[in-house]
Design a protein around this motif. Structure first.
Motif, short mmCIF file in Angstrom:
data_model
loop_
_atom_site.label_atom_id
_atom_site.label_comp_id
_atom_site.label_asym_id
_atom_site.label_seq_id
_atom_site.Cartn_x
_atom_site.Cartn_y
_atom_site.Cartn_z
N TYR A 38 -3.70 40.72 -87.72
CA TYR A 38 -3.97 41.98 -88.44
C TYR A 38 -4.44 43.07 -87.50
N THR A 39 -4.22 42.85 -86.20
CA THR A 39 -4.64 43.88 -85.24
C THR A 39 -3.47 44.80 -84.87
N LEU A 40 -2.25 44.41 -85.28
CA LEU A 40 -1.09 45.18 -84.82
C LEU A 40 -1.07 46.60 -85.38
N GLY A 41 -1.48 46.77 -86.66
CA GLY A 41 -1.47 48.09 -87.29
C GLY A 41 -2.34 49.07 -86.50
N ALA A 42 -3.56 48.61 -86.14
CA ALA A 42 -4.47 49.49 -85.38
C ALA A 42 -3.89 49.79 -84.00
N ALA A 43 -3.26 48.75 -83.39
CA ALA A 43 -2.67 48.97 -82.06
C ALA A 43 -1.57 50.03 -82.17
N ILE A 44 -0.78 49.97 -83.24
CA ILE A 44 0.28 50.97 -83.42
C ILE A 44 -0.35 52.37 -83.51
N PHE A 45 -1.42 52.46 -84.30
CA PHE A 45 -2.04 53.78 -84.49
C PHE A 45 -2.58 54.33 -83.16
N LEU A 46 -3.23 53.48 -82.39
CA LEU A 46 -3.83 53.95 -81.13
C LEU A 46 -2.73 54.31 -80.11
N ALA A 113 1.91 40.92 -98.16
CA ALA A 113 0.82 41.89 -98.27
C ALA A 113 1.27 43.16 -99.00
N PHE A 114 2.55 43.24 -99.35
CA PHE A 114 3.07 44.45 -100.02
C PHE A 114 2.91 44.37 -101.53
N LYS A 115 2.45 43.20 -102.03
CA LYS A 115 2.39 43.03 -103.49
C LYS A 115 1.22 43.80 -104.08
N PRO A 117 -2.00 45.44 -105.35
CA PRO A 117 -1.82 46.90 -105.55
C PRO A 117 -1.37 47.64 -104.28
N ARG A 118 -0.67 46.96 -103.33
CA ARG A 118 -0.37 47.58 -102.04
C ARG A 118 1.06 48.11 -101.95
N GLU A 119 1.70 48.35 -103.09
CA GLU A 119 3.09 48.82 -103.08
C GLU A 119 3.23 50.13 -102.29
N HIS A 206 -1.67 55.89 -94.98
CA HIS A 206 -1.39 54.44 -94.96
C HIS A 206 -2.68 53.66 -94.67
N ILE A 207 -3.41 54.11 -93.66
CA ILE A 207 -4.64 53.40 -93.27
C ILE A 207 -5.75 53.69 -94.29
N GLY A 208 -5.75 54.91 -94.84
CA GLY A 208 -6.73 55.26 -95.88
C GLY A 208 -6.59 54.33 -97.08
N GLY A 214 -8.78 47.42 -99.30
CA GLY A 214 -9.21 46.27 -98.50
C GLY A 214 -8.02 45.59 -97.87
N GLN A 215 -8.28 44.93 -96.76
CA GLN A 215 -7.20 44.21 -96.07
C GLN A 215 -6.87 42.95 -96.86
N PHE A 216 -5.57 42.74 -97.10
CA PHE A 216 -5.14 41.53 -97.81
C PHE A 216 -5.15 40.32 -96.89
N GLY A 217 -4.63 40.54 -95.66
CA GLY A 217 -4.53 39.42 -94.72
C GLY A 217 -3.26 38.63 -94.96
N SER A 218 -3.37 37.33 -95.16
CA SER A 218 -2.17 36.55 -95.47
C SER A 218 -2.56 35.38 -96.36
C1 HEM Z 1 3.17 54.22 -87.57
C2 HEM Z 1 3.33 53.06 -88.14
C3 HEM Z 1 2.23 52.24 -88.80
C4 HEM Z 1 0.87 52.29 -88.63
C5 HEM Z 1 0.06 53.21 -87.69
C6 HEM Z 1 0.30 51.28 -89.47
C7 HEM Z 1 -1.07 50.97 -89.55
C8 HEM Z 1 -1.60 49.93 -90.30
C9 HEM Z 1 -2.93 49.39 -90.17
C10 HEM Z 1 -4.01 49.89 -89.19
C11 HEM Z 1 -3.06 48.37 -91.04
C12 HEM Z 1 -4.26 47.40 -91.21
C13 HEM Z 1 -4.25 46.35 -90.10
C14 HEM Z 1 -3.05 45.42 -90.14
O1 HEM Z 1 -2.76 44.85 -91.19
O2 HEM Z 1 -2.42 45.30 -89.07
C15 HEM Z 1 -1.83 48.30 -91.81
C16 HEM Z 1 -1.59 47.45 -92.88
C17 HEM Z 1 -0.42 47.40 -93.60
N1 HEM Z 1 0.78 47.97 -93.24
FE1 HEM Z 1 1.04 49.28 -91.72
N2 HEM Z 1 1.29 50.65 -90.19
C18 HEM Z 1 2.49 51.21 -89.80
C19 HEM Z 1 3.75 50.84 -90.24
C20 HEM Z 1 4.00 49.94 -91.29
C21 HEM Z 1 5.30 49.49 -91.71
C22 HEM Z 1 6.62 49.88 -91.05
C23 HEM Z 1 5.10 48.68 -92.81
C24 HEM Z 1 6.12 47.98 -93.64
C25 HEM Z 1 7.25 48.46 -93.98
C26 HEM Z 1 3.68 48.60 -93.06
C27 HEM Z 1 3.08 47.93 -94.09
C28 HEM Z 1 1.73 47.62 -94.16
C29 HEM Z 1 1.10 46.83 -95.22
C30 HEM Z 1 1.79 46.26 -96.47
C31 HEM Z 1 -0.24 46.69 -94.87
C32 HEM Z 1 -1.35 45.96 -95.64
C33 HEM Z 1 -1.63 44.66 -94.94
C34 HEM Z 1 -2.79 43.91 -95.54
O3 HEM Z 1 -3.48 44.43 -96.42
O4 HEM Z 1 -3.01 42.78 -95.07
N3 HEM Z 1 3.03 49.36 -92.08
N4 HEM Z 1 -0.95 49.22 -91.30
#
Ligand code: HEM
Length: 396
Positions: A38-46, A113-115, A117-119, A206-208, A214-218
């Protein structure tokens, strides 16, 4: 020194709810098992921020005109102090971002994690993926060299095969009847302003949403703890108690209750920092070993130059080869990719069962594996052959 900083912080905090927001974000319970994923999203943002910062530095020297663009890129690469480094980071970081977004999307898909309420989080994610690809694509022409030129020739040709609006779309992108100065100006506006503004804005929302829901995780977080797991620490007990209260509160949007949680700060943010740092070092090493490319000056009449597609669109190039002939081309150009993108957008409504474990959703996982497998195989096939000249000579 510190008392000055403290004073300024207090002054601002009395006027803006900085502490309240920081507390809300940092003191958040997050699922603990498998949390390196679950660190990849933050890495993408940074890394996205790094992309914007290096882009701003490049803008100090870049000349957005067809007479000056390539010379200014060569100047940045060879003359400007550390210009090669900034340009290399901008180039390889974009490659890294596209790979990471693919990995992050796959992880959120496999985790379900898309289910609800995270649609909306998923919907915005798919939009971010498309914006990122468009940003990388439009950046290629800014070099105003042969590879950027031929990338754009193919891109505009694909757009021109869109049913009904194709020729109009191609004309809008070109800005005139041929790819020329107006196309460069339009790509510049898209790459430098419009797409990055959209990316940053949507990424923040998206991050807001994640902070709100809350983070769903897996699924592993919702399974019973495996035998022999260590006892809960004080932080785990306290964070889980806070999450329980939030989930029970009818005004809260949080609905999931993982078995083992911990505080976002300092435990999870530490993992995010480590992963981002490792990825950034990888970008730096690649930059030093493989300088960002510069190709020959644009010459549309060339008979000796052998172009190739951008790596992340090789699959599309191969698809175009599989559907030759004027009435089949739109299938590969826009209809098939359009269907896949629409399915991705609609996924949370197509897969409505509450099951989250991959073994309980075999059709969805198989469908995803087929799409990813097809993209990989098509890309490999395209990489091992010469450029598809037939397509750029085709007429919608
Ligand atoms: C610029 C691109 C993106 C950024 C900066 C970003 C950022 C983040 C961050 C920081 C999180 C929380 C940490 C994590 O789960 O890794 C997150 C969660 C999530 N992201 Fe992204 N994301 C991006 C693209 C995407 C894409 C392409 C998808 C899918 C099509 C996606 C779907 C989700 C979902 C469903 C969650 C919730 C995960 C959970 O609650 O466990 N994101 N994103």
């Amino acid at each position: 020194m510190f008392w000055i900083i403290d004073g300024i912080y207090e002054w601002i905090d009395r006027r803006l709810p900085v502490s309240a927001v920081l507390y809300r974000v940092l003191r958040d319970p997050v699922p603990e098992r498998g949390s390196w994923w679950y660190t990849l999203g933050a890495a993408i943002f940074l890394l996205l921020i790094i992309q914007v910062v290096t882009g701003i530095f490049l803008l100090l020297y870049y000349v957005p005109s067809w007479e000056g663009a390539l010379d200014s890129i060569i100047y940045i690469q060879q003359q400007v102090f550390l210009g090669w480094l900034v340009r290399g980071i901008h180039y390889w970081n974009m490659v890294m971002l596209i790979i990471l977004i693919g990995a992050h999307m796959s992880r959120t898909f496999i985790s379900a994690a898309f289910k609800s309420p995270r649609e909306l989080t998923w919907l915005l994610g798919v939009t971010l993926l498309l914006l990122m690809v468009a940003t990388a694509f439009t950046g290629s022409l800014l070099r105003w060299d042969q590879s950027g030129y031929f990338d754009t020739v193919v891109g505009i040709k694909i757009a021109s095969w869109t049913p009904l609006i194709g020729p109009w779309l191609a004309q809008l992108w070109r800005g005139s009847d041929v790819i020329g100065p107006a196309t460069l100006t339009r790509n510049f506006a898209l790459h430098v302003w419009i797409l990055p503004a959209g990316l940053l804005l949507i990424a923040v929302v998206h991050i807001g949403l994640l902070v709100i829901q809350g983070q769903f995780g897996s699924w592993v977080n919702y399974e019973p703890e495996p035998p022999g797991s260590p006892p809960f620490t004080e932080d785990e007990i306290a964070s889980r108690k806070k999450l329980e209260e939030e989930v029970l509160d009818p005004r809260s949007s949080k609905v999931n209750l993982p078995a083992r949680t911990t505080w976002f700060y300092p435990f999870h943010i530490y993992k995010e920092a480590v992963v981002t740092l490792v990825l950034f070092v990888l970008v730096l090493v690649t930059t030093v070993l493989f300088p960002a490319p510069i190709d020959e000056p644009v010459d549309p009449t060339t008979t000796t130059y052998s172009p190739s597609s951008m790596w992340f669109l090789l699959f599309e190039d191969q698809l175009l080869l599989l559907f030759p002939g004027s009435w089949l081309v739109p299938i590969a150009a826009t209809i098939a990719p359009g269907i896949v993108i629409t399915l991705l957008f609609l996924l949370p409504w197509l897969e409505r069962s509450p099951d989250i474990k991959p073994s309980l959703r075999p059709q969805a996982v198989a469908f995803y594996a087929v799409i990813v497998g097809a993209i990989l195989v098509l890309s490999l096939l395209a990489a091992s052959r010469v450029y598809n000249y037939d397509f750029i000579n085709s007429r919608p």
